[in-house]
Design a protein around this motif. Structure first.
Motif, PDB file in Angstrom:
ATOM      1  N   GLY A  43       0.833  -1.193   0.000  1.00 59.63           N
ATOM      2  CA  GLY A  43       0.000   0.000   0.000  1.00 59.63           C
ATOM      3  C   GLY A  43       0.868   1.243   0.000  1.00 59.63           C
ATOM      4  N   THR A  44       0.335   2.354  -0.452  1.00 57.84           N
ATOM      5  CA  THR A  44       1.122   3.584  -0.539  1.00 57.84           C
ATOM      6  C   THR A  44       1.467   4.158   0.824  1.00 57.84           C
ATOM      7  N   GLU A  45       0.800   3.696   1.872  1.00 59.59           N
ATOM      8  CA  GLU A  45       1.116   4.121   3.229  1.00 59.59           C
ATOM      9  C   GLU A  45       1.821   3.011   4.010  1.00 59.59           C
ATOM     10  N   GLY A  46       2.394   2.066   3.285  1.00 62.08           N
ATOM     11  CA  GLY A  46       3.162   1.013   3.914  1.00 62.08           C
ATOM     12  C   GLY A  46       2.383  -0.241   4.248  1.00 62.08           C
ATOM     13  N   GLN A  47       1.104  -0.300   3.868  1.00 63.06           N
ATOM     14  CA  GLN A  47       0.314  -1.505   4.162  1.00 63.06           C
ATOM     15  C   GLN A  47       0.925  -2.713   3.447  1.00 63.06           C
ATOM     16  N   GLY A  48       0.757  -3.886   4.061  1.00 62.44           N
ATOM     17  CA  GLY A  48       1.303  -5.105   3.501  1.00 62.44           C
ATOM     18  C   GLY A  48       0.538  -5.612   2.298  1.00 62.44           C
ATOM     19  N   ALA A  49       1.078  -6.678   1.705  1.00 68.04           N
ATOM     20  CA  ALA A  49       0.457  -7.250   0.516  1.00 68.04           C
ATOM     21  C   ALA A  49      -0.966  -7.714   0.793  1.00 68.04           C
ATOM     22  N   GLY A  50      -1.199  -8.245   1.996  1.00 73.27           N
ATOM     23  CA  GLY A  50      -2.535  -8.739   2.332  1.00 73.27           C
ATOM     24  C   GLY A  50      -3.588  -7.661   2.259  1.00 73.27           C
TER      25      GLY A  50
END
Length: 261
Positions: A43-50
Motif C-alpha cells: 500500500g502507498t502508506e506502507g500496508q502489507g500485501a494482504g
C-alpha cells in the motif's frame, strides 16, 4: 469463457485503491552478486500485501494484474543499477484471458522505459489452482516468445507441483519457504531438496530458495548445489527503493556488514 476481464481492462476506470511496490533482492552466491529483485505489492502508506490483495475482486482483478506489471517496470527502470539486473513480477494466470493481448501493457511499459525484456521474469504460483493447464502453457509460450523468463513460485506448497513442472518446465522454480524451514537439522528435508535440485538440473530448470532466515539454512541449501537465494537473511523488502544487503564475499555472507546496492 467470458471476457469480462478484457472489458475491465478497456473501460479506463481507475482502480478503487492505490498501491506501490517494494523490492527484495535475489542473490547469486556463486557469483557473489545481486541477480535481481522481486517486486512485492504494498500500500502507498506502507500496508502489507494482504491489505492490497484484500481490495482485489472479480471486478478489478484483471486491471490490477496489468497495473502491477506496469508499476513494477516503471519503478525498476528508475532504480536498477544496470541492464543485467532482473525484475521478478508475480502474475495471476487466471487473470490472463488472451496472452497476446494481455501482454501489451507490459510491452508498452518496457518500451517506454527502455527496460529490456530479458530482464523481466514472471512468477506464477503453485498455490493458485490452474483452471486451464493448456491455457497456462499458452501464456508461458507467449512470454517466452518475447524473451521473458518464467518461474513457478512456492514449489512444494500447492496443488500439483510435480505435475506443473512436468507440464510447463519453467526457466526457474522457487522452493517454498515452509519446505526450507528447519532444513539445517532435518535430514529428510535435505534429501528432498537435494532430489528436487537434481531433478531440476536434469530438466534444465534453475532452482531458487526463498525465505532464507539464517546462515544455517543458507549453508545447508548451498550444499545441495543451489546458487540463487532470497530472504530476510539477505535483506527485507524496501518500498520504492533497493534495500541494503549483507555483503557477499567468496566465503559467503558477512553477517556483520551491510552495504547499499
Amino acid at each position: 469463457m467470458t471476457r469480462v476481464g478484457c472489458q475491465g481492462c478497456r473501460d479506463g476506470a481507475p482502480l478503487p485503491f492505490e498501491f506501490t511496490m517494494a523490492f527484495q533482492p535475489i542473490v547469486d552466491v556463486s557469483e557473489n552478486r545481486i541477480w535481481g529483485y522481486e517486486a512485492l505489492v504494498r500500500g502507498t502508506e506502507g500496508q502489507g500485501a494482504g491489505w492490497v490483495l484484500g481490495q482485489v475482486d472479480d471486478t478489478n482483478r484483471y486491471k490490477f494484474d496489468q497495473a502491477c506489471r506496469v508499476k513494477a517496470i516503471e519503478l525498476a527502470a528508475s532504480l536498477f543499477p544496470d541492464a543485467e539486473t532482473r525484475l521478478s513480477i508475480n502474475f495471476m494466470p487466471n487473470a490472463v484471458y488472451e496472452p497476446a493481448a494481455c501482454i501489451r501493457a507490459t510491452l508498452d511499459a518496457a518500451r517506454r522505459t527502455g527496460f529490456a525484456h530479458r530482464q523481466i521474469m514472471f512468477e506464477f504460483t503453485e498455490n493458485e489452482r490452474m483452471l486451464d493447464v493448456a491455457h497456462v502453457q499458452q501464456i508461458i509460450a507467449e512470454y517466452r516468445k518475447h524473451g521473458f523468463v518464467t518461474a513457478l513460485d512456492d514449489f512444494g506448497a500447492g496443488y500439483a507441483g510435480l505435475n506443473l513442472l512436468a507440464s510447463f518446465q519453467p526457466d526457474l522454480i522457487k522452493l517454498d519457504m515452509e519446505l526450507i524451514r528447519g532444513i539445517a537439522t532435518s535430514p529428510a528435508r535435505q534429501t528432498i531438496i537435494a532430489a528436487v535440485t537434481m531433478m531440476a538440473r536434469e530438466l534444465g530448470v534453475t532452482v531458487l530458495a526463498e525465505g532464507i532466515e539464517s546462515e544455517a539454512e543458507l549453508v545447508a541449501l548451498r550444499a545441495t548445489g543451489i546458487r540463487l537465494f532470497q530472504g530476510y537473511h539477505f535483506a527485507k523488502p524496501a518500498i520504492c527503493a533497493l534495500p541494503s544487503v549483507r555483503r557477499i564475499t567468496a566465503e559467503g555472507l558477512d553477517p556483520t556488514f551491510r552495504q547499499a546496492v
